[in-house]
Design a protein around this motif. Structure first.
Motif, mmCIF file in Angstrom:
data_model
loop_
_atom_site.group_PDB
_atom_site.id
_atom_site.type_symbol
_atom_site.label_atom_id
_atom_site.label_comp_id
_atom_site.label_asym_id
_atom_site.label_seq_id
_atom_site.Cartn_x
_atom_site.Cartn_y
_atom_site.Cartn_z
ATOM 1 N N ASP A 166 -44.268 -55.258 28.589
ATOM 2 C CA ASP A 166 -45.392 -56.032 29.102
ATOM 3 C C ASP A 166 -46.352 -55.074 29.794
ATOM 4 O O ASP A 166 -46.111 -54.639 30.922
ATOM 5 C CB ASP A 166 -44.891 -57.106 30.077
ATOM 6 N N GLY A 167 -47.440 -54.726 29.108
ATOM 7 C CA GLY A 167 -48.389 -53.735 29.608
ATOM 8 C C GLY A 167 -48.943 -54.044 30.987
ATOM 9 O O GLY A 167 -49.291 -53.148 31.742
ATOM 10 N N LYS A 168 -49.011 -55.325 31.322
ATOM 11 C CA LYS A 168 -49.530 -55.723 32.629
ATOM 12 C C LYS A 168 -48.708 -55.121 33.765
ATOM 13 O O LYS A 168 -49.237 -54.808 34.828
ATOM 14 C CB LYS A 168 -49.513 -57.251 32.728
ATOM 15 N N TRP A 169 -47.418 -54.930 33.535
ATOM 16 C CA TRP A 169 -46.523 -54.458 34.585
ATOM 17 C C TRP A 169 -46.111 -52.996 34.409
ATOM 18 O O TRP A 169 -45.221 -52.510 35.074
ATOM 19 C CB TRP A 169 -45.289 -55.357 34.669
ATOM 20 N N ARG A 170 -46.789 -52.259 33.541
ATOM 21 C CA ARG A 170 -46.460 -50.863 33.309
ATOM 22 C C ARG A 170 -46.654 -50.017 34.579
ATOM 23 O O ARG A 170 -46.125 -48.921 34.687
ATOM 24 C CB ARG A 170 -47.302 -50.332 32.168
ATOM 25 N N VAL A 171 -47.390 -50.540 35.534
ATOM 26 C CA VAL A 171 -47.576 -49.864 36.817
ATOM 27 C C VAL A 171 -46.218 -49.575 37.480
ATOM 28 O O VAL A 171 -46.090 -48.625 38.254
ATOM 29 C CB VAL A 171 -48.492 -50.692 37.751
ATOM 30 N N TYR A 172 -45.202 -50.368 37.151
ATOM 31 C CA TYR A 172 -43.864 -50.164 37.718
ATOM 32 C C TYR A 172 -42.972 -49.280 36.848
ATOM 33 O O TYR A 172 -41.785 -49.143 37.112
ATOM 34 C CB TYR A 172 -43.163 -51.516 37.906
ATOM 35 N N GLU A 173 -43.540 -48.645 35.828
ATOM 36 C CA GLU A 173 -42.752 -47.866 34.866
ATOM 37 C C GLU A 173 -41.789 -46.890 35.537
ATOM 38 O O GLU A 173 -40.638 -46.768 35.131
ATOM 39 C CB GLU A 173 -43.698 -47.111 33.937
ATOM 40 N N PHE A 174 -42.240 -46.199 36.557
ATOM 41 C CA PHE A 174 -41.395 -45.201 37.223
ATOM 42 C C PHE A 174 -40.832 -45.694 38.551
ATOM 43 O O PHE A 174 -40.233 -44.923 39.292
ATOM 44 C CB PHE A 174 -42.186 -43.904 37.431
ATOM 45 N N ASP A 175 -41.009 -46.961 38.855
ATOM 46 C CA ASP A 175 -40.566 -47.510 40.133
ATOM 47 C C ASP A 175 -39.462 -48.558 40.007
ATOM 48 O O ASP A 175 -39.047 -49.105 41.017
ATOM 49 C CB ASP A 175 -41.755 -48.139 40.874
ATOM 50 N N VAL A 176 -39.025 -48.881 38.802
ATOM 51 C CA VAL A 176 -38.025 -49.936 38.649
ATOM 52 C C VAL A 176 -36.706 -49.514 39.268
ATOM 53 O O VAL A 176 -36.419 -48.320 39.334
ATOM 54 C CB VAL A 176 -37.831 -50.324 37.159
ATOM 55 N N PRO A 177 -35.938 -50.475 39.756
ATOM 56 C CA PRO A 177 -36.191 -51.902 39.782
ATOM 57 C C PRO A 177 -37.087 -52.309 40.955
ATOM 58 O O PRO A 177 -37.045 -51.718 42.034
ATOM 59 C CB PRO A 177 -34.805 -52.514 39.946
ATOM 60 N N VAL A 178 -37.876 -53.326 40.709
ATOM 61 C CA VAL A 178 -38.734 -53.934 41.717
ATOM 62 C C VAL A 178 -38.517 -55.434 41.622
ATOM 63 O O VAL A 178 -38.392 -55.978 40.522
ATOM 64 C CB VAL A 178 -40.228 -53.625 41.455
ATOM 65 N N ILE A 179 -38.453 -56.107 42.769
ATOM 66 C CA ILE A 179 -38.418 -57.571 42.733
ATOM 67 C C ILE A 179 -39.607 -58.119 43.504
ATOM 68 O O ILE A 179 -40.054 -57.528 44.486
ATOM 69 C CB ILE A 179 -37.098 -58.186 43.265
ATOM 70 N N HIS A 180 -40.117 -59.221 42.997
ATOM 71 C CA HIS A 180 -41.124 -60.012 43.702
ATOM 72 C C HIS A 180 -40.435 -61.291 44.145
ATOM 73 O O HIS A 180 -39.810 -61.977 43.327
ATOM 74 C CB HIS A 180 -42.291 -60.374 42.784
ATOM 75 N N VAL A 181 -40.542 -61.602 45.413
ATOM 76 C CA VAL A 181 -39.946 -62.802 45.979
ATOM 77 C C VAL A 181 -41.097 -63.707 46.410
ATOM 78 O O VAL A 181 -41.951 -63.290 47.200
ATOM 79 C CB VAL A 181 -39.048 -62.472 47.190
ATOM 80 N N ALA A 182 -41.116 -64.934 45.863
ATOM 81 C CA ALA A 182 -42.219 -65.854 46.156
ATOM 82 C C ALA A 182 -41.681 -67.263 46.333
ATOM 83 O O ALA A 182 -40.651 -67.622 45.764
ATOM 84 C CB ALA A 182 -43.235 -65.832 45.019
#
Length: 108
Positions: free
Chosen positions: A53-69
């Motif tokens: 998902d290109g929209k979230w490629r900003v996290y390519e080198f930062d995974v894992p990341v979670i968003h809590v909402a």
């Protein structure tokens, strides 16, 4: 039966999205921590492969990341500044703490 079904269909108050990628051992650990957090406080869950998902490629080198909402209405989740993020080596207790804080902020 109808009452049980309505309880089952009701949305949970928190939604967590895990941003991950294939062959990521930290992502496997994150899933384990999320499972432990879910046992303490159930939440809605989604997972996004940042490489697909290109929209979230900003996290390519930062995974894992979670968003809590917090969940809103029947279909939505809060967005923007109201989302809490945890990255890399988070623990189940941290996830539960973020969920509790998010929910308490929403009550104010």
């Amino acid at each position: 039966m109808r009452q049980t079904l309505s309880l089952f269909l009701r949305r949970l108050p928190v939604h967590i999205t895990l941003y991950s990628r294939a062959t990521c051992s930290l992502c496997d650990t994150a899933r384990t921590e999320l499972l432990q957090a879910w046992e303490k406080r159930p939440f809605e869950y989604a997972e996004v492969d940042v490489m697909k998902d290109g929209k979230w490629r900003v996290y390519e080198f930062d995974v894992p990341v979670i968003h809590v909402a917090r969940t809103i209405d029947e279909k939505g989740i809060e967005e923007g500044e109201k989302i809490r993020k945890l990255m890399h080596r988070f623990k189940a207790a941290e996830v539960v703490g973020v969920m509790e804080k998010l929910l308490s902020e929403g009550e104010k």
